[in-house]
Design a protein around this motif. Structure first.
Motif, PDB file in Angstrom:
ATOM      1  N   LEU A   1       9.215  10.982  -1.206  1.00  0.00           N
ATOM      2  CA  LEU A   1       8.874   9.759  -1.937  1.00  0.00           C
ATOM      3  C   LEU A   1       7.376   9.567  -2.137  1.00  0.00           C
TER       4      LEU A   1
ATOM      5  N   PHE B   1       6.111   9.874  -5.637  1.00  0.00           N
ATOM      6  CA  PHE B   1       6.748   9.188  -6.762  1.00  0.00           C
ATOM      7  C   PHE B   1       6.599   7.682  -6.789  1.00  0.00           C
ATOM      8  N   ILE B   2       6.071   7.091  -5.745  1.00  0.00           N
ATOM      9  CA  ILE B   2       5.947   5.636  -5.766  1.00  0.00           C
ATOM     10  C   ILE B   2       4.715   5.219  -6.557  1.00  0.00           C
ATOM     11  N   SER B   3       4.756   4.037  -7.112  1.00  0.00           N
ATOM     12  CA  SER B   3       3.639   3.529  -7.915  1.00  0.00           C
ATOM     13  C   SER B   3       2.626   2.827  -7.019  1.00  0.00           C
TER      14      SER B   3
ATOM     15  N   ARG C   1       1.844  -0.135  -7.393  1.00  0.00           N
ATOM     16  CA  ARG C   1       2.456  -1.426  -7.130  1.00  0.00           C
ATOM     17  C   ARG C   1       3.346  -1.367  -5.888  1.00  0.00           C
ATOM     18  N   PHE C   2       4.152  -0.348  -5.829  1.00  0.00           N
ATOM     19  CA  PHE C   2       5.059  -0.195  -4.696  1.00  0.00           C
ATOM     20  C   PHE C   2       4.263  -0.060  -3.404  1.00  0.00           C
TER      21      PHE C   2
ATOM     22  N   ARG D   1       2.915  -3.400  -2.420  1.00  0.00           N
ATOM     23  CA  ARG D   1       3.937  -4.342  -1.963  1.00  0.00           C
ATOM     24  C   ARG D   1       4.442  -4.027  -0.556  1.00  0.00           C
ATOM     25  N   ILE D   2       4.643  -2.734  -0.265  1.00  0.00           N
ATOM     26  CA  ILE D   2       5.123  -2.452   1.090  1.00  0.00           C
ATOM     27  C   ILE D   2       4.009  -2.670   2.093  1.00  0.00           C
TER      28      ILE D   2
END
Ligand code: MN
Ligand code: MN
Ligand code: MN
Ligand code: MN
Lengths: 241, 241
Positions: free
Chosen positions: B124, B127-129, B131-132, B135-136
């Motif tokens: 992963l 592939f995360i942005s 934004r992601f 947020r996490i």
DNA sequence: TTTCAATATTAGCCATACCTAAATATTACT
DNA sequence: AGTAATATTTAGGTATGGCTAATATTGAAA
């Protein structure tokens, strides 16, 4: 990464078949699933090409590959379109389940606004593990619908056979509850939210202006009416009851 | 997907440079970052090849590509190894931040056991942005360490310059606090957890059996001693204080 | 039933991304 | 200076997924 040396060998051997399962394959399967509708019908190469913004030749090429897999992902009748084979439908529903679970998760757990979830889900849907899928489903209490009102396929691939109706089909005076809205245009989603339109809200069609004009719509029990364009109204799906 | 028709054209034109940023590229950059250590030194092609389980020829090939990008991702001196250029280091730290945030998130929010987070994060992370990621990080309260005790790079790429010391370096009688453990072997992680060994726990080396034998170790204030193999002890990093 | 436009398929190619083995070159010691 | 270890070049392979142009099929209208 770190391609193992064995792989090269293995691929040239007798096996040859077995799932590639790339992002592109996933996207073809999803496209076919969506285009084949209810009740299921054959999907033409052209439609797929249009949907994916590629040429029909590329589609034919891919369909042949998908049909040649063991087990086959699609049933392909030359010149007569395709439909999903068992394994293809399983995969399509799996991806759609991923997509909608991820959207719901992003919205509920990570506080994404509903217009941003689709884009992120569109990528991640291809890369999460079964474990991840299971964990977010559990965290969310096994939700049945995503933030746009779309049903989330169950683990066994089953979906409620709701026939969603476009709001545009209503006649003046009729009321209906919003069941879902299209999720691919962020700007539109923001606009709908601003109008208070979201799944569950009751809409009443007051009038349609002449010559395919805008729709005057009461949102819930609000006093003033919203004015929605034709294209907007086509993105809203309702259940009449 | 949906390759735009324009793309083909554009790539054959003058531009040609600009970041591909694939999974493979990410993995090369991470490898170089990890191998170049503190203080930073040149990394040899061979080391990278070994680390990634590919041939040196493949490495040379890729290094040339990475060095040719605009901006360059690595500084490559033919026959003298590489180090990360500014942009490459930025990307490496970005991926490592992703990795460790994802691990922490999986563990804390999705209740993954600590031996399963690494594998999922390894995929992963690519592939995360942004934004992601943001947020996490927010959801977790901007954690400084992942479940294995590894420091999470800050948004600006900064890392505490902790020089972690292998527990194997201690002399009998010495005590130290576990700061981190290797995260790539699930079985080992389960074993360590079963022994009560995790970041923050105090270890006291009681004795090392002769001829590179096992280590007898007191875990916390427990009464009985754990017996740890040499390879196990090399996966435990501590700070002496 | 013939004709023809729409649709689909084939044939031949291109590009990208990674990787390999074998031949060759460089470096850094002894 | 000679040589072993290391690295690079050369030439080529596989896989994916796309495209154009030429050709074929289908089905509905004439
Ligand atoms: Mn997708
Ligand atoms: Mn949705
Ligand atoms: Mn990775
Ligand atoms: Mn870790």
């Amino acid at each position: 990464m770190a391609k193992l040396l064995a792989k090269q060998k293995r691929m040239t051997d007798a096996v040859r078949t077995q799932a590639p399962a790339s992002e592109a394959v996933d996207d073809y399967l999803k496209a076919i699933f969506q285009l084949s509708g209810h009740p299921e019908r054959q999907v033409a190469s052209n439609e797929i090409a249009l949907h994916l913004s590629i040429t029909p030749a590329s589609v034919t090429n891919m369909l042949q590959k998908l049909a040649a897999q063991e087990p086959p992902l699609v049933i392909y009748k030359k010149h007569h379109g395709v439909k999903l084979a068992k394994a293809g439908k399983r995969r399509a529903l799996e991806i759609i389940r991923h997509h909608r679970l991820i959207e719901t998760f992003l919205h509920q757990v990570l506080d994404y606004p509903w217009d941003e979830v689709h884009q992120e889900a569109e990528r991640l849907e291809h890369f999460i593990s079964e474990r991840f899928e299971e964990r977010i489903a559990a965290k969310l209490g096994h939700p049945k619908f995503d933030p746009h009102g779309h049903a989330i396929p169950a683990l066994d691939g089953s979906l409620p056979s709701q026939e969603p109706q476009a709001f545009a089909m209503l006649r003046p005076g009729q009321s209906a509850n919003v069941s879902s809205v299209s999720d691919n245009d962020p700007e539109m989603l923001r606009y709908l939210a601003a109008q208070g339109i979201r799944p569950g809200v009751r809409l009443t069609l007051s009038e349609q202006l002449p010559f395919q004009g805008s729709y005057r719509v009461r949102v819930g029990t609000s006093s003033k009416l919203a004015l929605l364009s034709h294209s907007l109204v086509q993105s809203i799906f309702v259940t009449i009851k």
